[in-house]
Design a protein around this motif. Structure first.
Motif, PDB file in Angstrom:
ATOM      1  N   LEU A 168       0.834  -1.200   0.000  1.00 36.48           N
ATOM      2  CA  LEU A 168       0.000   0.000   0.000  1.00 36.48           C
ATOM      3  C   LEU A 168       0.869   1.250   0.000  1.00 36.48           C
ATOM      4  O   LEU A 168       0.857   2.055   0.937  1.00 36.48           O
ATOM      5  CB  LEU A 168      -0.940  -0.021   1.207  1.00 36.48           C
ATOM      6  CG  LEU A 168      -1.947  -1.189   1.214  1.00 36.48           C
ATOM      7  CD1 LEU A 168      -2.725  -1.217   2.519  1.00 36.48           C
ATOM      8  CD2 LEU A 168      -2.895  -1.083   0.036  1.00 36.48           C
ATOM      9  N   GLY A 169       1.645   1.399  -1.041  1.00 31.54           N
ATOM     10  CA  GLY A 169       2.416   2.614  -1.224  1.00 31.54           C
ATOM     11  C   GLY A 169       3.526   2.814  -0.211  1.00 31.54           C
ATOM     12  O   GLY A 169       3.917   1.904   0.517  1.00 31.54           O
ATOM     13  N   THR A 170       4.041   4.038  -0.173  1.00 30.77           N
ATOM     14  CA  THR A 170       5.181   4.374   0.675  1.00 30.77           C
ATOM     15  C   THR A 170       4.770   5.407   1.713  1.00 30.77           C
ATOM     16  O   THR A 170       3.785   6.130   1.546  1.00 30.77           O
ATOM     17  CB  THR A 170       6.334   4.944  -0.163  1.00 30.77           C
ATOM     18  OG1 THR A 170       5.857   6.089  -0.882  1.00 30.77           O
ATOM     19  CG2 THR A 170       6.868   3.915  -1.144  1.00 30.77           C
ATOM     20  N   ARG A 171       5.569   5.465   2.766  1.00 28.14           N
ATOM     21  CA  ARG A 171       5.433   6.509   3.781  1.00 28.14           C
ATOM     22  C   ARG A 171       6.818   7.070   4.075  1.00 28.14           C
ATOM     23  O   ARG A 171       7.785   6.306   4.164  1.00 28.14           O
ATOM     24  CB  ARG A 171       4.840   5.955   5.094  1.00 28.14           C
ATOM     25  CG  ARG A 171       3.432   5.447   4.983  1.00 28.14           C
ATOM     26  CD  ARG A 171       2.837   5.132   6.347  1.00 28.14           C
ATOM     27  NE  ARG A 171       3.412   3.973   6.974  1.00 28.14           N
ATOM     28  CZ  ARG A 171       2.778   2.817   7.186  1.00 28.14           C
ATOM     29  NH1 ARG A 171       1.535   2.649   6.774  1.00 28.14           N
ATOM     30  NH2 ARG A 171       3.385   1.813   7.795  1.00 28.14           N
ATOM     31  N   ASP A 172       6.918   8.374   4.233  1.00 25.29           N
ATOM     32  CA  ASP A 172       8.169   8.992   4.660  1.00 25.29           C
ATOM     33  C   ASP A 172       8.065   9.275   6.148  1.00 25.29           C
ATOM     34  O   ASP A 172       7.126   9.926   6.605  1.00 25.29           O
ATOM     35  CB  ASP A 172       8.441  10.280   3.895  1.00 25.29           C
ATOM     36  CG  ASP A 172       9.837  10.814   4.191  1.00 25.29           C
ATOM     37  OD1 ASP A 172      10.055  11.265   5.333  1.00 25.29           O
ATOM     38  OD2 ASP A 172      10.700  10.780   3.303  1.00 25.29           O
ATOM     39  N   CYS A 173       9.049   8.793   6.907  1.00 27.03           N
ATOM     40  CA  CYS A 173       9.069   8.961   8.359  1.00 27.03           C
ATOM     41  C   CYS A 173      10.399   9.558   8.801  1.00 27.03           C
ATOM     42  O   CYS A 173      10.974   9.176   9.820  1.00 27.03           O
ATOM     43  CB  CYS A 173       8.855   7.618   9.050  1.00 27.03           C
ATOM     44  SG  CYS A 173       7.406   6.714   8.482  1.00 27.03           S
ATOM     45  N   SER A 174      10.931  10.489   8.011  1.00 22.68           N
ATOM     46  CA  SER A 174      12.284  10.984   8.246  1.00 22.68           C
ATOM     47  C   SER A 174      12.396  11.927   9.433  1.00 22.68           C
ATOM     48  O   SER A 174      13.469  12.036  10.031  1.00 22.68           O
ATOM     49  CB  SER A 174      12.801  11.692   6.985  1.00 22.68           C
ATOM     50  OG  SER A 174      12.894  10.793   5.904  1.00 22.68           O
ATOM     51  N   GLN A 196      13.128   8.132  16.957  1.00 27.56           N
ATOM     52  CA  GLN A 196      11.701   7.850  17.029  1.00 27.56           C
ATOM     53  C   GLN A 196      10.958   8.842  16.148  1.00 27.56           C
ATOM     54  O   GLN A 196      11.245  10.040  16.159  1.00 27.56           O
ATOM     55  CB  GLN A 196      11.202   7.939  18.478  1.00 27.56           C
ATOM     56  CG  GLN A 196      11.763   6.833  19.366  1.00 27.56           C
ATOM     57  CD  GLN A 196      11.271   6.961  20.792  1.00 27.56           C
ATOM     58  OE1 GLN A 196      11.342   8.023  21.395  1.00 27.56           O
ATOM     59  NE2 GLN A 196      10.780   5.878  21.352  1.00 27.56           N
ATOM     60  N   LYS A 197       9.979   8.358  15.415  1.00 30.47           N
ATOM     61  CA  LYS A 197       9.285   9.170  14.418  1.00 30.47           C
ATOM     62  C   LYS A 197       8.412  10.238  15.075  1.00 30.47           C
ATOM     63  O   LYS A 197       7.817  10.006  16.129  1.00 30.47           O
ATOM     64  CB  LYS A 197       8.440   8.257  13.533  1.00 30.47           C
ATOM     65  CG  LYS A 197       9.266   7.189  12.832  1.00 30.47           C
ATOM     66  CD  LYS A 197       8.402   6.054  12.318  1.00 30.47           C
ATOM     67  CE  LYS A 197       9.258   4.905  11.812  1.00 30.47           C
ATOM     68  NZ  LYS A 197       8.455   3.715  11.481  1.00 30.47           N
ATOM     69  N   VAL A 198       8.339  11.392  14.418  1.00 32.08           N
ATOM     70  CA  VAL A 198       7.545  12.512  14.917  1.00 32.08           C
ATOM     71  C   VAL A 198       6.513  12.965  13.880  1.00 32.08           C
ATOM     72  O   VAL A 198       5.368  13.220  14.214  1.00 32.08           O
ATOM     73  CB  VAL A 198       8.447  13.696  15.319  1.00 32.08           C
ATOM     74  CG1 VAL A 198       7.624  14.891  15.763  1.00 32.08           C
ATOM     75  CG2 VAL A 198       9.407  13.276  16.424  1.00 32.08           C
ATOM     76  N   ILE A 199       6.930  13.067  12.608  1.00 30.31           N
ATOM     77  CA  ILE A 199       6.017  13.442  11.525  1.00 30.31           C
ATOM     78  C   ILE A 199       6.167  12.421  10.406  1.00 30.31           C
ATOM     79  O   ILE A 199       7.288  12.090   9.999  1.00 30.31           O
ATOM     80  CB  ILE A 199       6.315  14.862  11.002  1.00 30.31           C
ATOM     81  CG1 ILE A 199       6.047  15.898  12.106  1.00 30.31           C
ATOM     82  CG2 ILE A 199       5.475  15.178   9.766  1.00 30.31           C
ATOM     83  CD1 ILE A 199       6.365  17.328  11.704  1.00 30.31           C
ATOM     84  N   GLU A 200       5.027  11.909   9.923  1.00 28.85           N
ATOM     85  CA  GLU A 200       5.029  10.921   8.846  1.00 28.85           C
ATOM     86  C   GLU A 200       4.048  11.352   7.763  1.00 28.85           C
ATOM     87  O   GLU A 200       3.090  12.081   8.043  1.00 28.85           O
ATOM     88  CB  GLU A 200       4.608   9.535   9.372  1.00 28.85           C
ATOM     89  CG  GLU A 200       5.429   9.027  10.536  1.00 28.85           C
ATOM     90  CD  GLU A 200       4.737   9.163  11.889  1.00 28.85           C
ATOM     91  OE1 GLU A 200       5.154   8.489  12.847  1.00 28.85           O
ATOM     92  OE2 GLU A 200       3.769   9.951  11.982  1.00 28.85           O
ATOM     93  N   GLU A 201       4.272  10.874   6.553  1.00 28.71           N
ATOM     94  CA  GLU A 201       3.365  11.235   5.472  1.00 28.71           C
ATOM     95  C   GLU A 201       3.314  10.137   4.419  1.00 28.71           C
ATOM     96  O   GLU A 201       4.233   9.320   4.295  1.00 28.71           O
ATOM     97  CB  GLU A 201       3.781  12.560   4.835  1.00 28.71           C
ATOM     98  CG  GLU A 201       5.192  12.582   4.245  1.00 28.71           C
ATOM     99  CD  GLU A 201       5.544  13.949   3.691  1.00 28.71           C
ATOM    100  OE1 GLU A 201       4.844  14.410   2.766  1.00 28.71           O
ATOM    101  OE2 GLU A 201       6.524  14.550   4.168  1.00 28.71           O
ATOM    102  N   ALA A 202       2.211  10.140   3.671  1.00 25.82           N
ATOM    103  CA  ALA A 202       2.037   9.189   2.568  1.00 25.82           C
ATOM    104  C   ALA A 202       1.344   9.907   1.416  1.00 25.82           C
ATOM    105  O   ALA A 202       0.411  10.684   1.633  1.00 25.82           O
ATOM    106  CB  ALA A 202       1.203   7.995   3.027  1.00 25.82           C
ATOM    107  N   PRO A 203       1.828   9.650   0.194  1.00 23.04           N
ATOM    108  CA  PRO A 203       3.021   8.859  -0.142  1.00 23.04           C
ATOM    109  C   PRO A 203       4.301   9.630   0.145  1.00 23.04           C
ATOM    110  O   PRO A 203       4.273  10.853   0.296  1.00 23.04           O
ATOM    111  CB  PRO A 203       2.850   8.624  -1.641  1.00 23.04           C
ATOM    112  CG  PRO A 203       2.085   9.827  -2.120  1.00 23.04           C
ATOM    113  CD  PRO A 203       1.130  10.171  -1.009  1.00 23.04           C
TER     114      PRO A 203
END
Length: 654
Positions: free
Chosen positions: A215-221, A227-234
């Motif tokens: 189901l696509g990609t997520r950026d968790c940079s 530890q992740k703070v902001i994530e987005e898709a795609p």
């Protein structure tokens, strides 16, 4: 068919699972520690079972008690959520052995990915691109920087970046100790640390009939302490070839271990655009909502249906739009991310999806992760989603412990993030500007701001509003409450407030005269109305509204441009409130997990670690405030301390 489900977790993810079960007509059973007896997840489930104790090791990490609770409550399935026992194969087996349905992958697949070192061996055979590990004993200066990582667990625990060869032995020891404490497994390994890399992951979903969805990609940079703070898709900015490499590698990884259910395959993407396998999380991810939003799916519902034996369609639906998620934590980023405790009086975020753990009036304690909520915005384009999320967070009403809200808003509006030029070092690199105090040192020019106080002069105006609201709480007419007009000039009303969390004090002096409000330092500011909960000012011709809430000595002032917190200060401070110079006080409630090899009488350097506190699943160093002599040490491994407890005293050098 699953008719009753035990949720072997707490807080946000437990509430999330209960919500889906309610939609599907499945009864729910919650479990709760003593600290969570009144928590929302325990209240919202149909049934709740007590796990005696407070610490995770005595409650949510006790697989035997969880299975016993499921049987006692008549549940026929168990969903582990994320964290705690969600990736423990032995727990999955215990659930199955008890005749219950396990909502998750087969134990064998979990074991295959449980150790990062063993997982990489499997992925190499499956043709998934990897970073080659390094022999810790053979690391050279040319290999730097390197990353020391725990083989078990996740969430940033047991990870250290090493840039100095001399620091490697200490990093290996501390990572090993933290991993053993957190996961019961002290195995660690070393690999190259990729500067400027992005953290990109792929959501996979597999049924029991051989179908595997990606189901696509997520950026968790955007991460703090890994530890992740902001994530987005795609994930933005990936070319088609790289996307295909990521999704095909993720599908190959899932097939290689016979995966079933929801899982995530994580990669590092170098600045040159090459992908390298990091690990596979054999569970639902914290950031799963961004994938749900763009695919129009309920991943928890799909997990349940797969556990019941249902087949997925041959292909997943097509994605639409862009989604961004921010994790709202009870923590102070400007003070080494210190977790915060206290009562969450109000948590209100309008217009966005909010998956929260606590509800209004709940206590934020020391035993668990400090995440309060996940806030998700979705829109047709990335720019619109980012704008919606920043705007919603800015207008949120957060009355309680200090949070990372301001950092989130500033990060979302940072030019690098807006241009999708982020990497895993973004927050560390920009932390000073993202946490710079918004308190103005000169309130005199607040009314002269071209934005009417929307910039760094907004804090003094908010303090003025707090003072006017406090005055309005006195019984009498509005004019009387605010001092009133009198024929003989009166002395100004005086109120003092300390801005939180930066500690800047604001002294507000005002009078109500024949000509209206006269507030020292605020020329041209006119009072339009004042009530205990609402103050309206005319600031340089612009009408400004301040919503004010009071809880004891705390004041929370909310505006469309952001929120402000203050502590109302007494007019006559207690003269006995003194602290010995050089005293190190516990910055939070927690447990002393390690003490440095120092003794009373030793000379210590400024910034030298003296002990480590564990609170809210994170380790925090307590360091010497200045060079000097250690004259007292009141810490021992295992000691429980409250905030403000005296830990040590360092007599500064003359």
């Amino acid at each position: 068919m699953i008719r009753s489900l035990l949720v072997a977790n707490r807080a946000e993810i437990a509430r999330r699972i209960v919500r889906t079960c309610r939609d599907l007509g499945i009864a729910t059973v919650a479990v709760h520690s003593d600290a969570d007896a009144a928590a929302p997840h325990a209240r919202e489930a149909d049934t709740a079972v007590r796990l005696p104790g407070d610490a995770p090791a005595d409650t949510y990490l006790r697989g035997d008690l969880l299975v016993k609770a499921a049987l006692a409550a008549g549940a026929d399935a168990v969903h582990p959520g994320y964290g705690f026992l969600s990736e423990h194969a032995d727990f999955a087996r215990a659930v199955r052995d008890a005749g219950l349905v396990w909502v998750g992958p087969p134990p064998e697949a979990m074991e295959a990915m449980a150790s990062k070192t063993r997982a990489k061996e499997l992925m190499r055979k499956a043709g998934v691109p990897l970073l080659d590990p390094l022999d810790p004993a053979g690391v050279t200066a040319g290999d730097l920087p390197v990353l020391v990582k725990a083989a078990a667990g996740g969430g940033g625990r047991g990870m250290r970046v090493v840039r100095d060869l001399d620091a490697l032995p200490a990093a290996l020891d501390s990572a090993r100790a933290e991993a053993a404490s957190a996961f019961g497994d002290g195995e660690i390994f070393v690999e190259p640390y990729m500067e400027g890399a992005r953290h990109v992951e792929v959501q996979v979903l597999a049924d029991t009939h051989g179908t595997v969805w990606t189901l696509g990609t997520r950026d968790c940079s955007l991460q703090r302490r890994h530890q992740k703070v902001i994530e987005e898709a795609p994930a933005p900015g990936l070319d088609e070839e790289l996307r295909r490499t990521l999704t095909e590698s993720a599908a190959n990884a899932a097939r290689a271990i016979g995966y079933e259910g929801a899982g995530t395959v994580e990669f590092l993407v170098s600045a040159a655009g090459r992908a390298y396998f990091l690990e596979m999380n054999t569970r639902l991810q914290v950031e799963h909502p961004v994938t749900e939003e763009i695919y129009g799916l309920d991943l928890v519902a799909l997990q349940l249906r797969i556990a019941e034996g249902a087949a997925l369609d041959a292909e997943p639906p097509a994605p639409r739009g862009h989604a961004v998620e921010a994790r709202l934590y009870a923590e102070d980023p400007a003070r080494d991310w210190q977790p915060q405790t206290g009562i969450m009086h109000r948590l209100e975020i309008a217009g966005l999806r909010v998956d929260s753990g606590p509800a209004d009036g709940d206590a934020i304690g020391v035993h668990y992760d400090p995440m309060l909520a996940k806030v998700i915005a979705v829109a047709p384009t990335r720019a619109e989603a980012v704008r919606r999320l920043a705007h919603g967070l800015e207008r949120a009403r957060l009355h309680g412990p200090v949070t990372n809200r301001e950092l989130l808003v500033r990060a979302l509006r940072h030019p690098e993030f807006e241009a999708a030029r982020m990497d895993t070092g973004f927050l560390e690199r920009h932390l000073p500007e993202l946490t710079a105090s918004a308190t103005a040192s000169d309130s005199a020019s607040a009314a002269d701001s071209p934005r009417g106080g929307d910039d760094d002069r907004a804090v003094p105006l908010a303090a003025l509003a707090a003072a006017l609201a406090d005055a309005a709480r006195r019984p009498a007419t509005v004019a009387g409450r605010l001092g009133g007009w009198r024929n003989v000039p009166s002395q100004p009303q005086l109120r003092s407030y300390r801005a939180e969390p930066d500690g800047t004090e604001h002294e507000v002096r005002y009078r109500l005269t024949r000509d209206g409000l006269l507030a020292e330092g605020f020329p041209g500011v006119r009072l339009l109305s004042a009530d205990p909960g609402r103050v309206v000012l005319d600031v340089a011709g612009v009408r400004r509204t301040f919503e004010v809430a009071a809880y004891g000595d705390r004041r929370y002032v909310d505006t469309p441009q952001g929120g402000h917190a203050f502590t109302a200060l007494p007019r006559f401070p207690d003269p006995t409130a003194r602290t010995e110079p050089g005293s190190l006080l516990a910055p939070m409630p927690g447990t002393v997990v390690r003490v440095a090899e120092v003794a009373v009488g030793d000379r210590v350097a400024a910034g030298q670690p003296l002990l480590w506190l564990e609170a809210m699943k994170m380790e925090h160093r307590v360091t010497a405030p200045a060079a000097g002599v250690l004259t007292a040490l009141h810490a021992a491994t295992g000691r429980q301390v409250e905030v403000g407890a005296l830990l040590a005293v360092v007599a500064p050098e003359e």
